[in-house]
Design a protein around this motif. Sequence first.
Motif, short mmCIF file in Angstrom:
data_model
loop_
_atom_site.label_atom_id
_atom_site.label_comp_id
_atom_site.label_asym_id
_atom_site.label_seq_id
_atom_site.Cartn_x
_atom_site.Cartn_y
_atom_site.Cartn_z
N HIS A 143 0.85 -1.20 0.00
CA HIS A 143 0.00 0.00 0.00
C HIS A 143 0.88 1.24 0.00
N ALA A 144 0.52 2.23 -0.80
CA ALA A 144 1.19 3.53 -0.79
C ALA A 144 0.17 4.60 -1.13
N ALA A 145 0.27 5.76 -0.47
CA ALA A 145 -0.68 6.85 -0.70
C ALA A 145 -0.02 8.18 -0.44
N TRP A 146 -0.49 9.21 -1.17
CA TRP A 146 0.01 10.57 -1.04
C TRP A 146 -1.20 11.50 -0.91
N GLY A 147 -1.00 12.63 -0.18
CA GLY A 147 -2.14 13.52 -0.04
C GLY A 147 -1.79 14.88 0.50
N SER A 148 -2.80 15.56 1.00
CA SER A 148 -2.71 16.95 1.44
C SER A 148 -1.68 17.12 2.54
N TYR A 149 -1.08 18.30 2.59
CA TYR A 149 -0.14 18.70 3.63
C TYR A 149 1.08 17.76 3.73
N GLY A 150 1.55 17.33 2.55
CA GLY A 150 2.74 16.50 2.52
C GLY A 150 2.57 15.16 3.18
N THR A 151 1.36 14.62 3.17
CA THR A 151 1.09 13.35 3.83
C THR A 151 1.48 12.18 2.93
N PHE A 152 2.16 11.20 3.51
CA PHE A 152 2.57 10.00 2.78
C PHE A 152 2.38 8.80 3.68
N GLU A 153 1.88 7.70 3.12
CA GLU A 153 1.67 6.46 3.85
C GLU A 153 2.15 5.29 3.00
N ALA A 154 2.78 4.31 3.62
CA ALA A 154 3.20 3.10 2.91
C ALA A 154 3.21 1.93 3.88
N SER A 155 2.84 0.75 3.39
CA SER A 155 2.85 -0.43 4.23
C SER A 155 3.03 -1.67 3.38
N VAL A 156 3.53 -2.73 4.01
CA VAL A 156 3.62 -4.05 3.38
C VAL A 156 3.28 -5.08 4.45
N ALA A 157 2.53 -6.09 4.06
CA ALA A 157 2.14 -7.15 5.00
C ALA A 157 2.19 -8.48 4.27
N ASN A 158 2.76 -9.48 4.93
CA ASN A 158 2.90 -10.81 4.35
C ASN A 158 2.29 -11.84 5.29
N PRO A 552 -6.49 -7.76 -11.45
CA PRO A 552 -6.87 -8.57 -10.29
C PRO A 552 -6.00 -8.31 -9.06
N CYS A 553 -4.75 -7.88 -9.28
CA CYS A 553 -3.84 -7.66 -8.15
C CYS A 553 -3.60 -6.18 -7.87
N MET A 554 -4.26 -5.26 -8.60
CA MET A 554 -3.96 -3.84 -8.47
C MET A 554 -5.23 -3.02 -8.33
N GLU A 555 -5.24 -2.16 -7.31
CA GLU A 555 -6.37 -1.26 -7.07
C GLU A 555 -5.83 0.15 -6.85
N VAL A 556 -6.47 1.14 -7.47
CA VAL A 556 -6.14 2.53 -7.20
C VAL A 556 -7.35 3.18 -6.54
N MET A 582 -6.53 12.34 -0.49
CA MET A 582 -5.48 11.32 -0.56
C MET A 582 -5.73 10.48 -1.79
N ALA A 583 -4.65 10.00 -2.42
CA ALA A 583 -4.73 9.07 -3.55
C ALA A 583 -3.71 7.98 -3.32
N GLY A 584 -4.07 6.74 -3.65
CA GLY A 584 -3.17 5.66 -3.33
C GLY A 584 -3.29 4.47 -4.25
N LEU A 585 -2.42 3.50 -4.00
CA LEU A 585 -2.31 2.29 -4.80
C LEU A 585 -2.21 1.11 -3.85
N ASN A 586 -3.00 0.05 -4.11
CA ASN A 586 -2.95 -1.19 -3.35
C ASN A 586 -2.61 -2.35 -4.28
N LEU A 587 -1.65 -3.18 -3.87
CA LEU A 587 -1.27 -4.36 -4.62
C LEU A 587 -1.44 -5.58 -3.74
N ALA A 588 -1.90 -6.69 -4.30
CA ALA A 588 -2.09 -7.93 -3.55
C ALA A 588 -1.64 -9.10 -4.41
N PHE A 589 -0.74 -9.92 -3.87
CA PHE A 589 -0.20 -11.07 -4.60
C PHE A 589 -0.33 -12.33 -3.75
#
Length: 589
Positions: A143-158, A552-556, A582-589
């Motif tokens: 997961h990664a996302a960018w948004g207002s006021y210099g906001t950034f988020e990222a995560s990975v989970a297995n 199937p593995c990608m969502e925006v 905020m706008a972001g991208l989710n990947l699932a494998f």
Amino acid sequence: MTGTRGKAYLNTLPTTVSIIEHQTLAEAQRTSVLPTLSEQVVGLFVTSRALLGYGVSDGAAGGISIRGMQSGNGRVMVLIDGHPQYQGIFGHSIADAYQTLGVERIEVVRGPASMLYGSNGMGGVVNIITRQAPTRGTNTDYHAAWGSYGTFEASVANRVRTGKFHSNIGGQYARTDGHRPRLGFEEYNFIAKLGYDFSAHWQAEASTDVTYFRAEYPGSTQTPLFDARQKILRGQASVSLDNDYGFTAGRISVFHNWGNHKINDGHAAEAAPKANLFRSSDALSGLNFYQRAVLFNGNTLTVGFDWTRINGEAWNQRLSDGARVGTSIDTTLHELAAYIDVRQDITAWLTAEAGLRYDHHSQTGNTLVPQGGVSVRLPYNALVKATVGKGFRNPTLRELYMWTPANSSLKPERLMNYEIAFSQHLPQARLRYGINAYLLHADNLIQTAMIEDRPRNINTGEARNYGIEAEATWEVCPMLTLTTNHSFVYMHTPLLDTPRYKGYLAATYRSKRLQITLGGQAIGHLYTAVGETEKRESFVLLNAVVSYRLLPCMEVYAKGDNLLAQRYETRLGYPLPRTTFMAGLNLAF
């Protein structure tokens, strides 16, 4: 179920429990679980101060209020996989440690749960249940996302499940500049959960969760601050062993959560900078055991034992050379408890439950906690529940021993709650709805008063709240779902962080690739100050989330909060941002 120990059908429990599944949390596209809980759980409200981050100490937000009882003073307990999570010295939850990463579902007991969970379950319990790999194989989410006021988020989970072994490991990073000067926030979070199935009857799990964040706070708009900063490390670890033979099942677990805090409380523009940091470290450790058994048809007997050790140390640290210049507290308390709970099917349509807890605290002594109720299953999938229960909260280390108001003779706070609820599921209409009414009376509340010309903590406060809560979910068609909840509470004495009215209405459209959720939350008469300076806030928030599955593995996705650009605040002097995106991208494998 959080409303009992072990597995149970929800319609046999007299307690009122709300369940938020992983799908709902994930679709909200938020790093923290708390904003979603504030929308989805009727009667629950969470304070905020920024787009990202709640902070601690003065000006902190993230206080959870259920029916007027707040987590900021320890009257609502937060659990992770059934283990208590709160700051040892001050007794409050740490809002920035409760992340969506790795969460399977959240169960909320709306009302006292002290019979099962002891002190701090006085007003309710929020149990965050972490994920397991559901099927054999490996699943990884990005997961990664960018948004207002210099906001950034990222995560990975297995997540892995192979043979008798399963695991859930992940990490998360988030940051923002903040919508006000000197309101920056940065956070790191790591989780790991490992499990092994020895047999069909015995399973073991070990888990850990570590959160580190740096937060700034600019003070209120009335009293701005400079150089106010916090560096907070929180962690928890637990090991559990479960058994399940059908007619009997149980768990024994040990847990340890800890914190280390460095806080500069800042200074006014015309004042000199602080010479010292406020430092504290705390630990909350314990052992939980319970075993339930079916003695005969329709019966479930549960017995349990809890031991908790609460330790805290606080001191000042000189900024010039790092030397320790004074110790405010270095103390350990213990709590021992045993409980018994009996649930019995009287007929095919009536279940009764009664429980009793005996709790011994090393400072305040003994407390008895009774609870009982009935669940009546009526025709046409209707359900009536009635319950009466006691909640309590032991005084914190701060209230007992720290600073001028300290009073080592304090007694536990007490609460009695009376509730009746009706719900119904109409499958043909694809409709679920429920309504409940409650009356709670709390006394012995700890407040600071002037005694012989000096402030002193005493058991003098009282709260008498009664209210109505209603919620409904309607699947209009396979592609459109409507959800709504509404709560009204009358407080004989106004309480902070509690709105008299909270309402939420959301519409979710789902097609094969596209999902759109439009949600509106209305808050009426939220008390941000009480007493002679009483102040109330009322506002309406409109939020939207749009996601599209490219592959199937990608969502925006894109989301907007406060689309009506409301001016509002949930903490006095801490205005919230207007419209943010905020706008972001989710990947699932």
